[in-house]
Scaffold this motif. Structure first.
Motif, mmCIF file in Angstrom:
data_model
loop_
_atom_site.group_PDB
_atom_site.id
_atom_site.type_symbol
_atom_site.label_atom_id
_atom_site.label_comp_id
_atom_site.label_asym_id
_atom_site.label_seq_id
_atom_site.Cartn_x
_atom_site.Cartn_y
_atom_site.Cartn_z
ATOM 1 N N LEU A 259 37.861 -24.300 123.427
ATOM 2 C CA LEU A 259 38.715 -24.289 122.238
ATOM 3 C C LEU A 259 39.624 -23.068 122.213
ATOM 4 C CD1 LEU A 259 36.198 -25.436 119.487
ATOM 5 C CD2 LEU A 259 38.162 -26.697 120.337
ATOM 6 N N LYS A 260 39.210 -22.004 122.885
ATOM 7 C CA LYS A 260 40.037 -20.797 122.936
ATOM 8 C C LYS A 260 41.184 -20.933 123.921
ATOM 9 C CE LYS A 260 35.994 -17.959 121.834
ATOM 10 N NZ LYS A 260 35.122 -16.836 122.272
ATOM 11 N N ASN A 261 41.157 -22.011 124.704
ATOM 12 C CA ASN A 261 42.210 -22.238 125.694
ATOM 13 C C ASN A 261 43.427 -22.835 124.989
ATOM 14 O OD1 ASN A 261 43.818 -22.828 127.855
ATOM 15 N ND2 ASN A 261 42.344 -24.140 128.912
ATOM 16 N N SER A 262 44.499 -22.094 124.930
ATOM 17 C CA SER A 262 45.701 -22.543 124.216
ATOM 18 C C SER A 262 46.366 -23.717 124.917
ATOM 19 C CB SER A 262 46.696 -21.391 124.080
ATOM 20 O OG SER A 262 47.070 -20.900 125.367
ATOM 21 N N LYS A 263 46.057 -23.948 126.209
ATOM 22 C CA LYS A 263 46.680 -25.037 126.952
ATOM 23 C C LYS A 263 46.015 -26.388 126.672
ATOM 24 C CE LYS A 263 48.171 -22.058 130.775
ATOM 25 N NZ LYS A 263 48.104 -21.825 132.244
ATOM 26 N N LEU A 264 44.890 -26.374 125.966
ATOM 27 C CA LEU A 264 44.181 -27.610 125.677
ATOM 28 C C LEU A 264 44.969 -28.407 124.635
ATOM 29 C CD1 LEU A 264 41.470 -28.494 126.908
ATOM 30 C CD2 LEU A 264 40.365 -27.806 124.793
ATOM 31 N N ASN A 265 45.247 -29.683 124.930
ATOM 32 C CA ASN A 265 46.001 -30.501 123.982
ATOM 33 C C ASN A 265 45.117 -30.941 122.823
ATOM 34 O OD1 ASN A 265 44.400 -32.456 125.117
ATOM 35 N ND2 ASN A 265 46.054 -33.623 126.031
ATOM 36 N N LYS A 266 45.694 -31.725 121.894
ATOM 37 C CA LYS A 266 44.965 -32.116 120.692
ATOM 38 C C LYS A 266 43.731 -32.933 121.039
ATOM 39 C CE LYS A 266 45.485 -34.415 116.233
ATOM 40 N NZ LYS A 266 46.406 -35.088 115.294
ATOM 41 N N ASN A 267 43.863 -33.875 121.989
ATOM 42 C CA ASN A 267 42.707 -34.673 122.386
ATOM 43 C C ASN A 267 41.614 -33.796 122.975
ATOM 44 O OD1 ASN A 267 45.057 -37.122 123.288
ATOM 45 N ND2 ASN A 267 43.529 -37.416 121.704
ATOM 46 N N GLY A 268 42.013 -32.821 123.773
ATOM 47 C CA GLY A 268 41.034 -31.931 124.370
ATOM 48 C C GLY A 268 40.287 -31.122 123.328
ATOM 49 N N LYS A 269 41.004 -30.640 122.306
ATOM 50 C CA LYS A 269 40.353 -29.880 121.244
ATOM 51 C C LYS A 269 39.399 -30.769 120.439
ATOM 52 C CE LYS A 269 44.080 -26.491 120.774
ATOM 53 N NZ LYS A 269 45.140 -25.935 119.903
ATOM 54 N N GLN A 270 39.818 -32.011 120.190
ATOM 55 C CA GLN A 270 38.930 -32.934 119.485
ATOM 56 C C GLN A 270 37.668 -33.200 120.291
ATOM 57 O OE1 GLN A 270 41.550 -36.276 118.830
ATOM 58 N NE2 GLN A 270 42.103 -35.587 116.779
ATOM 59 N N MET A 271 37.834 -33.392 121.598
ATOM 60 C CA MET A 271 36.672 -33.620 122.456
ATOM 61 C C MET A 271 35.753 -32.401 122.461
ATOM 62 S SD MET A 271 36.459 -36.594 123.891
ATOM 63 C CE MET A 271 37.413 -38.048 124.294
ATOM 64 N N ALA A 272 36.342 -31.199 122.454
ATOM 65 C CA ALA A 272 35.540 -29.978 122.474
ATOM 66 C C ALA A 272 34.760 -29.819 121.175
ATOM 67 C CB ALA A 272 36.447 -28.769 122.706
ATOM 68 N N ILE A 273 35.422 -30.091 120.041
ATOM 69 C CA ILE A 273 34.726 -30.003 118.755
ATOM 70 C C ILE A 273 33.610 -31.036 118.685
ATOM 71 C CG2 ILE A 273 34.983 -30.297 116.265
ATOM 72 C CD1 ILE A 273 37.868 -29.260 116.577
ATOM 73 N N ALA A 274 33.927 -32.272 119.101
ATOM 74 C CA ALA A 274 32.922 -33.336 119.073
ATOM 75 C C ALA A 274 31.760 -33.017 120.010
ATOM 76 C CB ALA A 274 33.555 -34.664 119.459
ATOM 77 N N THR A 275 32.066 -32.390 121.142
ATOM 78 C CA THR A 275 31.004 -31.996 122.072
ATOM 79 C C THR A 275 30.050 -31.008 121.418
ATOM 80 O OG1 THR A 275 32.464 -32.305 123.970
ATOM 81 C CG2 THR A 275 30.529 -30.932 124.301
ATOM 82 N N THR A 276 30.609 -30.058 120.660
ATOM 83 C CA THR A 276 29.779 -29.079 119.955
ATOM 84 C C THR A 276 28.846 -29.773 118.969
ATOM 85 O OG1 THR A 276 31.572 -27.457 120.133
ATOM 86 C CG2 THR A 276 29.841 -27.003 118.539
ATOM 87 N N LEU A 277 29.381 -30.767 118.266
ATOM 88 C CA LEU A 277 28.558 -31.498 117.295
ATOM 89 C C LEU A 277 27.464 -32.305 117.990
ATOM 90 C CD1 LEU A 277 31.366 -32.788 114.888
ATOM 91 C CD2 LEU A 277 29.866 -30.814 114.572
#
Length: 532
Positions: free
Chosen positions: A23-41
């Protein structure tokens, strides 16, 4: 320029799920950030399920598949798992849950989950579970989402519960969610959208199964594919209602349009036009929302719709040389009849805001006089009450604007590249229905014709979308090769690309083959209980 990707049907791809650190990676697109948040959950759910407290509680229960729901609602850790499941699943449209949820084995199930045993069409019948609180509704929805990804054999039971939740949803006091610090992150829109997504997932799974394989247990009944398609439409419209900025609702409506020739007897060209309308709407919404998944997949299926005549390009030699006109071939399903303007108000006389213009568009003509003849004919045709059931006249033929097919494909590949950066490109292939069809047609045009801008591909024998029901991707059970249409002659439940693969796979398939044959015999005995 034609770009054809090397992604092969049926091939297994390694994937790397984004983590919280990404999530700290600024190059991650919106889908990537959603996947990262969902992965945490999802990781939090796994830690809770595998924790010592959960194990001790499960060991103290005689059957963790049959736990009183009252006790589960008083358990804060379990309620947090339910909320996390709903948020992660709706955020990623079930993409991440299909991967992560398989790691969760001992998820305690409420005893009332399989209480609904009588099957009614969606929105009909009476409630089979009484006194369901809003908190209990959330628990049952989370369990339905969990079962969607793990328990394939009880699809009809899951659908029964989704129907039950649908009946209860209208009478729920959603403000009660704000009274609990765990459930306050949920809203009515999130819950209703999640219910619609789960309903589509289960109903589509049953839709793709052959009718004689839909009965798993003695209590099951035969569900018709037409009723399932109607149900998917209701859920798709709910998705658009409760999450209008998401493209998945319009995307599912496009999939429904593809099934209309076989299940609703819609003309192939009309279905293609409806299909193109919805997929075009889907990728436009996805572009605004930054959803690269649907921006890619909706464009590929929209290109396929154009390939089958969805853009409404019609050619004729009625006026001498070939003339081409664009005709609106949509049905009411494709929102052809619009009695309101863009703001949702009833249209007044003379108010043309947001109103689709009922006029033909000339694509090519020899001269102005010929164009006037074409427009005059189109005006008379619009006043013909029988014209709506006759997309093409006897002396007309379908035209395909191949350059628009190619344009959409290349645009889709740009979004596909963005999804590739987060290692989830196989979802684009898996969610599209036209991937292999569009590629095959583009390759044929590229090899057999040196197309110029004024060239039109030759019309096919059958206009519009074919009358074929979607039965899912048919991969070879042995080598995973796509488009394997030869099936086991005994059970008809698995497919193979060759007899050699069938022989190789027989030792693994033998026991399952016998089970499928027993299911067919059960279906025949219960055929008197078929549902309309």
């Amino acid at each position: 320029k034609l770009r054809l990707d090397t992604l092969l049907p049926g091939r297994r791809y390694d994937h790397t799920i984004p983590t919280e650190a990404d999530l700290k990676n600024s190059k991650l697109n919106k889908n990537g950030k959603q996947m990262a948040i969902a992965t945490t959950l999802m990781e939090r759910i796994c830690r809770t399920v595998l924790s010592r407290e959960m194990r001790q509680r499960c060991q103290s229960l005689s059957d963790y598949m049959n736990v009183p729901i009252g006790g589960l609602m008083q358990w804060d850790a379990y309620m947090q798992c339910c909320v996390d499941m709903i948020v992660a699943t709706t955020m990623t449209d079930f993409r991440l849950a299909s991967i992560s949820v398989n790691m969760i084995r001992e998820w305690p199930r409420p005893s009332c989950f399989f209480t609904p045993t009588s099957f009614y069409p969606l929105g009909e019948g009476s409630q089979q579970i009484g006194n369901m609180s809003t908190k209990a509704w959330v628990v049952l929805l989370a369990n339905a989402m969990f079962e969607c990804n793990t328990n394939i054999t009880s699809a009809q039971s899951i659908l029964n519960m989704i129907h039950e939740l649908y009946l209860h949803a209208e009478s729920k006091d959603w403000s009660q969610l704000d009274d609990n610090p765990i459930t306050k992150v949920l809203t009515e829109d999130i819950c209703r959208f999640g219910l619609a997504s789960a309903g589509i997932r289960v109903a589509r799974r049953i839709f793709r199964i052959d009718s004689d394989q839909r009965i798993e247990n003695v209590g099951d009944i035969m569900i018709s594919t037409s009723s399932l398609l109607d149900e998917i439409e209701v859920f798709s419209r709910d998705q658009m209602k409760y999450k209008p900025h998401a493209a998945i609702g319009s995307f599912n409506m496009g999939w429904i349009a593809m099934q209309c020739p076989s299940k609703r007897k819609t003309h192939g060209l009309t279905a293609a036009a409806d299909c193109y309308y919805w997929f075009k709407k889907a990728y436009e919404v996805a572009d605004d929302a930054g959803d690269d998944f649907n921006s890619a997949s909706a464009r590929i299926d929209a290109a396929g719709a154009i390939m089958f005549g969805g853009a409404g390009a019609v050619g004729t030699k009625r006026f001498g040389s070939v003339t081409a006109v664009r005709r609106d071939l949509r049905s009411e399903f494709g929102e052809r009849a619009r009695n309101t303007n863009e703001s949702g108000h009833t249209r007044d006389a003379g108010d043309n805001r947001g109103v689709r213009v009922e006029m033909a568009e000339i694509i090519t003509s020899q001269n102005i006089a010929q164009a006037k003849q074409v427009l005059s004919y189109e005006a008379k045709r619009r006043n013909d009450p029988d014209a709506s059931s006759r997309p093409l006249d006897s002396d007309e033929f379908e035209l395909v604007e191949w350059w628009n097919v190619l344009k959409l494909w290349n645009e889709a590949m740009k979004y596909y590249d963005k999804v590739t950066k987060i290692k989830f490109q196989y979802f684009v292939y898996g969610e599209t229905s036209m991937w292999t069809t569009v590629i095959a047609q583009l390759e044929e045009w590229a090899e057999n014709q040196k197309l110029e801008i004024d060239d039109w591909p030759c019309p096919r024998d059958e206009s519009g979308l074919p009358r074929i029901r979607d039965k899912g991707e048919r991969n070879c059970a042995s080598c995973l090769k796509g488009n394997s249409l030869k099936s086991c002659s005994r059970c008809k439940s698995v497919n193979y690309c060759s007899r050699a693969c069938q022989k190789k796979h027989w030792p693994k398939h033998k026991k399952e083959c016998q089970k499928m044959i027993k299911r067919k015999l059960l279906a025949e005995r219960l055929s008197g209980y078929k549902a309309n």
